[in-house]
Write an enzyme that holds these catalytic residues in place. Structure first.
Site, PDB file in Angstrom:
ATOM      1  N   GLU A 212      -7.857   2.665   4.454  1.00  0.00           N
ATOM      2  CA  GLU A 212      -7.844   2.083   3.105  1.00  0.00           C
ATOM      3  C   GLU A 212      -8.242   0.618   3.254  1.00  0.00           C
ATOM      4  O   GLU A 212      -9.357   0.239   2.950  1.00  0.00           O
ATOM      5  CB  GLU A 212      -6.466   2.208   2.456  1.00  0.00           C
ATOM      6  N   ASP A 291       1.268   4.845  -5.839  1.00  0.00           N
ATOM      7  CA  ASP A 291       2.411   4.103  -6.389  1.00  0.00           C
ATOM      8  C   ASP A 291       2.181   3.959  -7.885  1.00  0.00           C
ATOM      9  O   ASP A 291       1.792   2.886  -8.364  1.00  0.00           O
ATOM     10  CB  ASP A 291       2.536   2.732  -5.714  1.00  0.00           C
TER      11      ASP A 291
END
Length: 350
Positions: A212, A291
């Site tokens: 990422e 999230d």
């Protein structure tokens, strides 16, 4: 509260949008602490007498302007400070499960970060038992199955990871695997080689965040050193054609989180996201919310905004992504077959 997926983009074909929202799916990359909405943070803070450095819900939500992973983590850990008792963990997970069920999630594999809590003096059993009670309730009341994946915080030491594993072993029956999350930069997978070897010996599934913010080399290390069964994120694999070919040949699942990637500046806009390239290369990509309280949406919101910004994605891609989520889950083959059959039925009706 995040905007309902159904109200996001009038530009997306309504039939496709309805199909994205209605199709059954599994969520494989959800940090349960990252589902803690500002309203619940303040409610738990009041219940537990915890002082927050924000005046109200609006001030906390206004702070959700992240420039990178670390700027997000700073607020994420502050939010988690309100979690003190078993009921708090139950309430957090139950709130997520209600949203997941509304998004037609039939199975969720929840990441949880015990070190975020044990470092504050919260017992491992408090964390696990609170989450387990919510998982059992979700199965019973919502028909949503689930599993727990214990994550090690990679900015902490391997020794701390071993201590966390030992503290969790009395609750071994309650978690199906382990993962690796938190700050990727400067914390390569090799740092946790021995603890992951121990977890594999224990029969635990192993996954890890890689690619990422970290480079493609971190994905390679997660495969070669940690011997993971899934790569969480993994979007930077496109920088290495050889790695893309390897991941495709392995059918290695990637748990991609589009809104997260934009919110954390991996991509400037959703229109730049590489999900179409991943699918075109034959990778086992999935869509997840990461999230969601912090990044602007739960799983259907991720599907809708991604498909709206990337018009090359269509019905066949939606089916592939949902099917991949079932195939990549840690459940028995017959359960996967049942979910795929339900997916086929929804697409046949559409």
């Amino acid at each position: 509260m995040t905007t309902p997926a159904a109200a996001v983009h009038a530009t997306l074909d309504p039939a496709l949008q309805a199909l994205l929202c209605r199709m059954p799916k599994a969520e494989l990359h959800i940090h349960i602490e990252g589902s803690l909405e500002p309203e619940l943070i303040f409610a738990l803070a009041q219940r537990n007498g915890v002082a927050l450095p924000y005046a109200n819900v609006e001030a906390l939500r206004a702070a959700y302007a992240f420039t990178d992973l670390q700027s997000f983590l700073d607020i994420y850990y502050a939010g988690a400070s309100v979690l003190l008792h078993e009921q708090d963990f139950h309430d957090m997970a139950w709130a997520y499960f209600q949203r997941a069920a509304a998004d037609h999630v039939v199975h969720a594999e929840l990441f949880f970060d015990p070190q975020t809590h044990t470092e504050r003096g919260v017992a491992m059993g408090t964390v696990v038992q609170g989450l387990v009670s919510a998982c059992e309730r979700a199965q019973r009341e919502l028909g949503v199955s689930s599993a727990l994946i214990l994550c090690f915080l990679r900015h902490l030491s391997e020794e701390a990871a071993f201590e966390t594993l030992e503290a969790a072993l009395p609750y071994r029956q309650h978690f199906t695997g382990v993962g690796l999350d938190s700050s990727e930069r400067g914390h390569p997978p090799e740092k946790f080689a021995r603890v992951f070897a121990r977890c594999r010996e224990l029969g635990l599934h192993v996954v890890a965040h890689a690619g990422e913010e970290g480079p493609p080399a971190y994905i390679e290390s997660a495969l070669d050193v940690l011997k993971v069964e899934r790569i969480d994120h993994g979007v930077r694999c496109v920088e290495s054609p050889a790695l893309v070919q390897r991941l495709a040949a392995l059918r290695m699942p990637l748990t991609v989180c589009p809104l997260s990637n934009v919110k954390l500046c991996v991509y400037r806009t959703m229109a730049e996201h590489q999900l179409p390239a991943l699918l075109a290369a034959g990778l086992c990509a999935t869509v997840n919310s990461d999230d969601p309280a912090y990044f602007g949406g739960y799983i259907n919101q991720n599907f809708v905004e991604t498909f709206a910004a990337l018009p090359q994605l269509g019905r066949d891609h939606a089916y592939t992504l949902a099917r991949n989520s079932f195939q990549a889950s840690f459940v028995p083959a017959e359960t996967k077959q049942r979910w795929v059959a339900a997916l086929d039925a929804v697409f046949a009706e559409a």
